[in-house]
Design a protein around this motif. Structure first.
Motif, PDB file in Angstrom:
ATOM      1  N   ASN A  79       0.820  -1.214   0.000  1.00  0.00           N
ATOM      2  CA  ASN A  79       0.000   0.000   0.000  1.00  0.00           C
ATOM      3  C   ASN A  79       0.857   1.270   0.000  1.00  0.00           C
ATOM      4  N   THR A  80       2.033   1.194   0.628  1.00  0.00           N
ATOM      5  CA  THR A  80       2.923   2.363   0.648  1.00  0.00           C
ATOM      6  C   THR A  80       3.607   2.581  -0.700  1.00  0.00           C
ATOM      7  N   SER A  83      -0.405   2.881  -4.761  1.00  0.00           N
ATOM      8  CA  SER A  83      -1.654   3.460  -4.246  1.00  0.00           C
ATOM      9  C   SER A  83      -2.895   2.809  -4.841  1.00  0.00           C
TER      10      SER A  83
END
Length: 228
Positions: A79-80, A83
């Motif tokens: 997720n980092t 996106s």
């Protein structure tokens, strides 16, 4: 010409299948040998009635929790990095289990990360981002392991010195070398040129070991890393 090329590929696949079957038979043979040697099967049969089912279930639960928390870390790092990642937890759990499986069946566990990269790429995560995700995960794991080892060393130092004082030197060497590795990784990770050079070395090694067979993938990853 096409028929010759097809025949060569067919022969290569046939040879690979033969090698895999031989390796499987060797693995089964080793397990069977240890099972039969020194009447180990009789010892196992005698021990079965005395096994505590609660501890066995607890062991299986611990394994599953290890896979689950590993998949959580992969999902968080994904997720980092990306996106647009909208995959469920089950897909990342499969990535974790895949890595554990190839870690167990390949020498020194070298197949774990490449297998996870391919599995992440099947989740529409590009291979360069998958490499970054697993590299970050490795740094986090090694950092946590270093501080955990350091804390345990200071807590149990007195007991270790009494029972086995000579091992203190080995522990100190291990902690120092692990700390140096983390510092080196941090320096490399903060320098773009060093990242690209290290990436080229790793990808070249994977290509020579035939873990990554498509040279275009390597060139694509290097080009993207140089443009960022």
């Amino acid at each position: 010409m096409k028929k010759l090329f097809f025949k060569i590929n067919k022969n290569k696949n046939y040879i690979k299948k033969i090698i895999n079957i031989i390796l499987l038979l060797i693995s089964v043979g080793i397990i069977f040998y240890f099972f039969m040697a020194n009447n180990n099967y009789l010892k196992l049969m005698a021990a079965l009635p005395h096994l505590n089912i609660i501890w066995i279930l607890f062991a299986f639960l611990s394994i599953f929790l290890s896979w689950y928390f590993d998949s959580l870390s992969i999902k968080f790092l994904s997720n980092t990095v990306s996106s647009d990642n909208n995959h469920g937890q089950m897909s990342f759990l499969k990535v974790s289990i895949c890595g554990q499986y190839f870690h167990a069946i390949t020498p020194m566990g070298i197949g774990s990360q490449p297998a996870q990269i391919l599995k992440l790429s099947s989740n529409n995560i590009s291979k360069d981002k998958a490499v970054i995700i697993l590299f970050q995960k490795y740094i986090v794991y090694q950092t946590c392991l270093f501080f955990y080892s350091l804390i345990c060393f200071f807590i149990y130092r007195g007991q270790i010195e009494k029972s086995c004082p000579k091992i203190i030197i080995m522990i100190a060497i291990g902690l120092i070398s692990q700390g140096i590795v983390l510092v080196v990784i941090k320096i490399i990770f903060s320098n773009k040129n060093l990242i690209v050079k290290s990436l080229k070395i790793v990808l070249n090694l994977l290509f020579r070991l035939k873990i990554i067979k498509d040279e275009k993938i390597i060139l694509k990853i290097i080009q993207k890393s140089e443009n960022k």
